[in-house]
Design a protein around this motif. Structure first.
Motif, short mmCIF file in Angstrom:
data_model
loop_
_atom_site.label_atom_id
_atom_site.label_comp_id
_atom_site.label_asym_id
_atom_site.label_seq_id
_atom_site.Cartn_x
_atom_site.Cartn_y
_atom_site.Cartn_z
N ALA A 54 0.84 -1.20 0.00
CA ALA A 54 0.00 0.00 0.00
C ALA A 54 0.87 1.26 0.00
CB ALA A 54 -0.94 -0.01 1.20
N LEU A 55 1.93 1.26 0.79
CA LEU A 55 2.84 2.41 0.84
C LEU A 55 3.54 2.61 -0.51
CD1 LEU A 55 4.39 1.93 4.37
CD2 LEU A 55 2.69 3.64 3.67
N ARG A 56 3.94 1.52 -1.13
CA ARG A 56 4.58 1.59 -2.45
C ARG A 56 3.63 2.20 -3.47
NH1 ARG A 56 3.65 -1.46 -6.39
NH2 ARG A 56 2.92 -3.25 -5.17
N GLU A 57 2.39 1.70 -3.50
CA GLU A 57 1.40 2.21 -4.45
C GLU A 57 1.09 3.68 -4.20
OE1 GLU A 57 0.21 1.03 -7.19
OE2 GLU A 57 1.01 -0.99 -7.02
N LEU A 58 0.98 4.06 -2.93
CA LEU A 58 0.68 5.45 -2.59
C LEU A 58 1.78 6.37 -3.12
CD1 LEU A 58 -1.28 7.37 -1.17
CD2 LEU A 58 0.07 7.04 0.92
N GLU A 59 3.03 5.98 -2.94
CA GLU A 59 4.13 6.81 -3.43
C GLU A 59 4.19 6.82 -4.96
OE1 GLU A 59 8.84 7.75 -2.73
OE2 GLU A 59 7.97 6.00 -1.75
N GLU A 60 4.02 5.65 -5.58
CA GLU A 60 4.08 5.56 -7.04
C GLU A 60 3.00 6.38 -7.72
OE1 GLU A 60 5.86 0.99 -7.43
OE2 GLU A 60 3.84 1.42 -8.14
N GLY A 74 -9.10 -4.18 6.34
CA GLY A 74 -9.82 -5.38 5.95
C GLY A 74 -9.76 -5.62 4.46
N SER A 75 -10.45 -6.68 4.04
CA SER A 75 -10.45 -7.04 2.62
C SER A 75 -11.88 -7.08 2.11
CB SER A 75 -9.76 -8.39 2.41
OG SER A 75 -10.48 -9.41 3.07
N TRP A 76 -11.99 -7.16 0.78
CA TRP A 76 -13.30 -7.11 0.13
C TRP A 76 -13.22 -7.80 -1.22
CZ3 TRP A 76 -14.40 -3.33 -3.98
CH2 TRP A 76 -15.73 -3.31 -4.38
N GLU A 77 -14.16 -8.68 -1.47
CA GLU A 77 -14.31 -9.33 -2.77
C GLU A 77 -15.06 -8.37 -3.67
OE1 GLU A 77 -13.38 -12.35 -3.89
OE2 GLU A 77 -12.76 -13.38 -2.06
N SER A 78 -14.40 -7.81 -4.66
CA SER A 78 -15.02 -6.76 -5.46
C SER A 78 -16.06 -7.27 -6.46
CB SER A 78 -13.94 -5.99 -6.24
OG SER A 78 -13.44 -6.78 -7.30
N GLY A 79 -15.97 -8.55 -6.83
CA GLY A 79 -16.88 -9.06 -7.84
C GLY A 79 -16.47 -8.66 -9.25
N PHE A 80 -15.32 -8.03 -9.37
CA PHE A 80 -14.81 -7.57 -10.67
C PHE A 80 -13.52 -8.33 -10.97
CE2 PHE A 80 -12.11 -4.64 -13.15
CZ PHE A 80 -12.93 -4.45 -14.26
N ARG A 81 -13.55 -9.13 -12.02
CA ARG A 81 -12.36 -9.85 -12.49
C ARG A 81 -11.65 -10.65 -11.39
NH1 ARG A 81 -9.51 -5.60 -16.63
NH2 ARG A 81 -11.25 -5.49 -18.08
N ASN A 82 -12.42 -11.16 -10.45
CA ASN A 82 -11.89 -11.97 -9.35
C ASN A 82 -10.85 -11.21 -8.51
OD1 ASN A 82 -12.08 -14.32 -7.85
ND2 ASN A 82 -10.44 -15.33 -8.97
N HIS A 83 -11.06 -9.89 -8.34
CA HIS A 83 -10.14 -9.08 -7.55
C HIS A 83 -10.52 -9.14 -6.07
CE1 HIS A 83 -8.97 -6.16 -11.06
NE2 HIS A 83 -8.60 -7.41 -11.28
N LEU A 84 -9.52 -9.35 -5.24
CA LEU A 84 -9.66 -9.25 -3.80
C LEU A 84 -8.90 -7.99 -3.38
CD1 LEU A 84 -10.47 -10.41 -1.01
CD2 LEU A 84 -8.25 -11.59 -1.01
N TRP A 85 -9.61 -7.04 -2.81
CA TRP A 85 -9.02 -5.76 -2.41
C TRP A 85 -8.69 -5.79 -0.93
CZ3 TRP A 85 -9.59 -0.69 -5.09
CH2 TRP A 85 -9.96 -0.83 -6.42
N HIS A 86 -7.52 -5.26 -0.59
CA HIS A 86 -7.10 -5.06 0.81
C HIS A 86 -6.96 -3.56 1.02
CE1 HIS A 86 -6.21 -9.24 1.89
NE2 HIS A 86 -5.86 -9.38 0.64
N PHE A 87 -7.57 -3.07 2.11
CA PHE A 87 -7.56 -1.64 2.41
C PHE A 87 -6.64 -1.34 3.58
CE2 PHE A 87 -11.72 -2.65 0.58
CZ PHE A 87 -11.72 -1.79 -0.50
N VAL A 88 -5.79 -0.32 3.40
CA VAL A 88 -4.85 0.08 4.44
C VAL A 88 -5.01 1.59 4.66
CG1 VAL A 88 -2.42 0.23 5.11
CG2 VAL A 88 -3.23 -1.74 3.78
N LEU A 89 -5.40 1.95 5.87
CA LEU A 89 -5.49 3.36 6.23
C LEU A 89 -4.08 3.90 6.41
CD1 LEU A 89 -7.34 5.75 6.98
CD2 LEU A 89 -7.21 4.95 9.35
N CYS A 90 -3.76 4.97 5.69
CA CYS A 90 -2.43 5.58 5.75
C CYS A 90 -2.58 6.97 6.35
CB CYS A 90 -1.82 5.66 4.35
SG CYS A 90 -1.50 4.05 3.61
#
Length: 143
Positions: A54-60, A74-90
């Motif tokens: 998450a830190l890498r993506e935020l900087e990039e 936490g995580s979430w099944e987006s229902g889009f292209r079998n993506h599993l999202w993980h959320f990180v509060l920064c």
């Protein structure tokens, strides 16, 4: 007939919030080719954790690198292209402007225009359904 199983793709999404008056705002950006989005990316083999990814993506994608702390939401099944999202509060201690642009090297280079969205309000921008669903999921996690 053999059914093709799509491999799960793990996404990381750094969440940046700020307080503005009596409400919170969520950092979003406008992609020049793909409407409004949240910062996010794919978990890579070299990432040592969800938080480091998450830190890498935020900087990039935003240029933000001075994060004082992270908290896994936490995580979430987006229902889009079998993506599993993980959320990180920064948490970012410095005051950020109301909007700014950042030139990223992603996909050959793009200028991303960042802005703040009032959490819980009706979006007044265009975005893909997966991002509008993601914003709703973030609002649930951050209540």
């Amino acid at each position: 007939m053999e059914e093709r199983v799509r491999k799960r793709e793990v996404k990381v999404c750094p969440i940046v919030l700020r307080k503005s008056g009596n409400y919170r705002e969520l950092l979003l950006f406008e992609h020049p080719l793909a409407d409004v989005q949240l910062v996010k990316g794919t978990l890579e083999q070299l990432d040592i954790s969800i938080e480091s990814a998450a830190l890498r993506e935020l900087e990039e994608e935003s240029g933000l690198s001075r994060v004082s702390s992270t908290h896994y939401l936490g995580s979430w099944e987006s229902g889009f292209r079998n993506h599993l999202w993980h959320f990180v509060l920064c948490k970012i201690d410095q005051e950020l402007p109301d909007n700014w642009s950042f030139f990223t090297q992603d996909d050959g280079g793009h200028e991303f225009n960042f802005f703040w969205y009032k959490v819980g309000s009706e979006p007044d921008f265009k975005c893909h359904k997966v991002f509008s669903d993601t914003i709703k999921q973030v609002e649930i996690l951050c209540i």
